[in-house]
Design a protein around this motif. Structure first.
Motif, PDB file in Angstrom:
ATOM      1  N   TYR A 316       0.821  -1.210   0.000  1.00 15.36           N
ATOM      2  CA  TYR A 316       0.000   0.000   0.000  1.00 15.36           C
ATOM      3  C   TYR A 316       0.855   1.260   0.000  1.00 15.36           C
ATOM      4  CZ  TYR A 316      -4.310  -2.649   0.609  1.00 15.36           C
ATOM      5  OH  TYR A 316      -5.367  -3.492   0.395  1.00 15.36           O
ATOM      6  N   PHE A 319       1.177   2.296  -3.581  1.00 21.67           N
ATOM      7  CA  PHE A 319      -0.005   3.004  -4.093  1.00 21.67           C
ATOM      8  C   PHE A 319      -0.126   4.394  -3.467  1.00 21.67           C
ATOM      9  CE2 PHE A 319      -1.481  -1.199  -5.517  1.00 21.67           C
ATOM     10  CZ  PHE A 319      -1.957  -0.856  -6.783  1.00 21.67           C
ATOM     11  N   LEU A 320       0.269   4.536  -2.209  1.00 25.10           N
ATOM     12  CA  LEU A 320       0.262   5.852  -1.580  1.00 25.10           C
ATOM     13  C   LEU A 320       1.218   6.798  -2.309  1.00 25.10           C
ATOM     14  CD1 LEU A 320       0.148   5.101   2.255  1.00 25.10           C
ATOM     15  CD2 LEU A 320      -1.393   6.629   1.014  1.00 25.10           C
ATOM     16  N   ALA A 323      -0.339   7.707  -5.647  1.00 28.43           N
ATOM     17  CA  ALA A 323      -1.410   8.686  -5.442  1.00 28.43           C
ATOM     18  C   ALA A 323      -0.838  10.064  -5.124  1.00 28.43           C
ATOM     19  CB  ALA A 323      -2.330   8.216  -4.316  1.00 28.43           C
ATOM     20  N   LEU A 377      -6.175   7.567  -3.591  1.00 24.05           N
ATOM     21  CA  LEU A 377      -5.787   6.202  -3.206  1.00 24.05           C
ATOM     22  C   LEU A 377      -6.963   5.250  -3.322  1.00 24.05           C
ATOM     23  CD1 LEU A 377      -3.668   4.249  -1.943  1.00 24.05           C
ATOM     24  CD2 LEU A 377      -4.547   4.958   0.293  1.00 24.05           C
ATOM     25  N   HIS A 378      -8.160   5.664  -2.844  1.00 23.61           N
ATOM     26  CA  HIS A 378      -9.355   4.810  -2.944  1.00 23.61           C
ATOM     27  C   HIS A 378      -9.718   4.537  -4.399  1.00 23.61           C
ATOM     28  CE1 HIS A 378     -10.386   4.490   1.258  1.00 23.61           C
ATOM     29  NE2 HIS A 378     -10.270   5.797   1.427  1.00 23.61           N
TER      30      HIS A 378
END
Length: 446
Positions: A316, A319-320, A323, A377-378
């Motif tokens: 994650y 991905f953070l 983003a 991120l979502h």
């Protein structure tokens, strides 16, 4: 003619010492004069200072071992509490005075240390000659109790023993001097090695299967690339050992001779430039770097050494970071276009032509709020990510790693704002590991 002269030590020992400590003849001669003869009462404390890799630790260790002087050598970074430091000194003292192993007594205070120090140095061998207590990285003593450094400076007086405390440090004495009165040590400065000194020192590491001149030419090329950005002898020695196999590759393959410097330089030029991108960082291990040299030119190779840093990031966190990069380089008004599936039609008057807009990558990253980062991120993660403490801790870790920058954190009303600090090549390599095509989501590449 021998450089070092001392009536206490045989000429063969001094000649061996001369061959081991290159370009530190002045400092070693000064230390020999201070030490005097074994039974002489030496100066209570010495303060040896100089920049990193100026030979302080090596010269002191070599001098004490070659002359076979009784000594205790402790690194203050490893012994990060006063109890660990004092007990390590006592442990090494016990090994000097006796070959038998005794249970190490507890030493909580400096008063206990003085008492136990006297007991450990009661043997005749330690009483009839000077004992040297060397504290490497002595600047760490500032983090310990205030009475520790003044106590070491007066150790000879407090123990009534022939002992000299040697402090090795990278800072000047004015930054280490205690606030209270103390006995001033005798200072000795170690200057930096010049490029000529580094050339001759590193050339002595040449492999036996190659000539000295061949390896010296390689070191000359290496210093020509790295000396402007790195003066650390340890780092240069590591880089020399790591890249030498690539330098002599044309010689091994019989494509060039040892004197064909131009071909050898062309073969290694690109690899030295890659290595220069991560001097000191150790983003990949030595074995991985050697494998990278062997696989050079294959398809799919990551661009630059920094691309290998993604392997250390959690799932994650990648991905953070993606983003954060999108939030830094995309205008906020384009989020609906990229991350909302049914955003409807966008009027042409609100869309600038490609040649009229200014590239965000030329202007640099823009700050963004935390809620926008979580919203992106979502959108880009398939599974729903709850805003848990784990996600927030990973954001903090990215800031600590300097992949994100925290800006405007003093503003209590609007909350924290961040900026992404990584390059486009870096984020593209991160995106490839999670099968995310970041180019499709960047406004500059529409």
């Amino acid at each position: 003619m021998p450089v070092f002269k001392h009536p206490e030590y045989p000429e063969a020992t001094l000649l061996r010492l001369e061959s081991l400590v290159l370009f530190r003849e002045s400092q070693v001669s000064t230390l020999l004069s201070i030490f005097g003869e074994r039974q002489h009462l030496s100066f209570p404390s010495l303060f040896i200072y100089g920049h990193t890799s100026s030979g302080k630790t090596y010269v002191m260790q070599t001098l004490l071992k070659t002359l076979e002087l009784p000594h205790v050598f402790v690194n203050c970074v490893e012994c990060f509490t006063s109890r660990l430091l004092l007990e390590e000194i006592l442990r090494q003292l016990q090994s000097l005075s006796s070959k038998e192993e005794y249970p190490l007594p507890f030493c909580d205070t400096f008063n206990d240390f003085i008492r136990l120090f006297k007991q450990a140095t009661m043997t005749p061998d330690l009483q009839k000659q000077t004992l040297y207590v060397v504290l490497d990285r002595a600047e760490q003593l500032r983090e310990l109790e205030t009475n520790l450094l003044p106590g070491f400076l007066r150790l000879q007086e407090l123990t009534e023993r022939n002992v000299t405390v040697v402090l090795l440090s990278e800072i000047v004495w004015e930054l280490l001097r205690p606030a209270t009165g103390c006995l001033e040590p005798l200072p000795l400065f170690f200057p930096d090695y010049s490029i000529g000194h580094l050339q001759k020192i590193l050339s002595h590491d040449h492999p036996p299967e190659y000539s000295f001149d061949f390896y010296a030419a390689y070191i000359n090329i290496l210093l020509g690339v790295f000396y402007p950005v790195c003066r650390d002898l340890k780092e240069l020695r590591h880089l020399a050992a790591l890249n030498f196999s690539k330098y002599c590759e044309p010689v091994v393959q019989q494509k060039a001779s040892e004197r064909d410097t131009r071909k050898l330089w062309k073969n290694i030029e690109s690899h030295l430039k890659k290595a220069m991108q991560t001097v000191y960082l150790r983003e990949i291990s030595s074995s991985q770097w050697e494998q990278l040299l062997q696989d050079d030119g294959e398809a799919g190779q990551l661009k630059g050494l920094s691309a290998h840093a993604h392997v250390e990031l959690p799932y994650y966190s990648k991905f953070l970071l993606i983003a954060a990069y999108l939030a830094s380089y995309n205008p906020a008004r384009t989020d609906k276009r990229f991350f909302v599936k049914h955003h409807g039609k966008i009027r042409k008057k609100n869309v600038q032509k490609k040649h009229e807009k200014t590239s965000s990558h030329l202007l640099g990253p823009k700050p963004f709020p935390l809620d926008r980062l979580l919203a992106i991120l979502h959108s880009i993660v398939d599974s729903r990510v709850a805003p848990t403490a784990n996600i927030f801790s990973q954001i903090t870790s990215l800031v600590t790693l300097q992949l994100l920058s925290l800006v405007g954190h003093d503003d209590q009303l609007n909350g924290p704002r961040y900026k992404c600090s990584v390059s486009l090549d870096f984020i593209r390599s991160i995106s490839r590991t999670v099968n995310f095509d970041i180019i499709k989501y960047l406004y500059d590449f529409l």
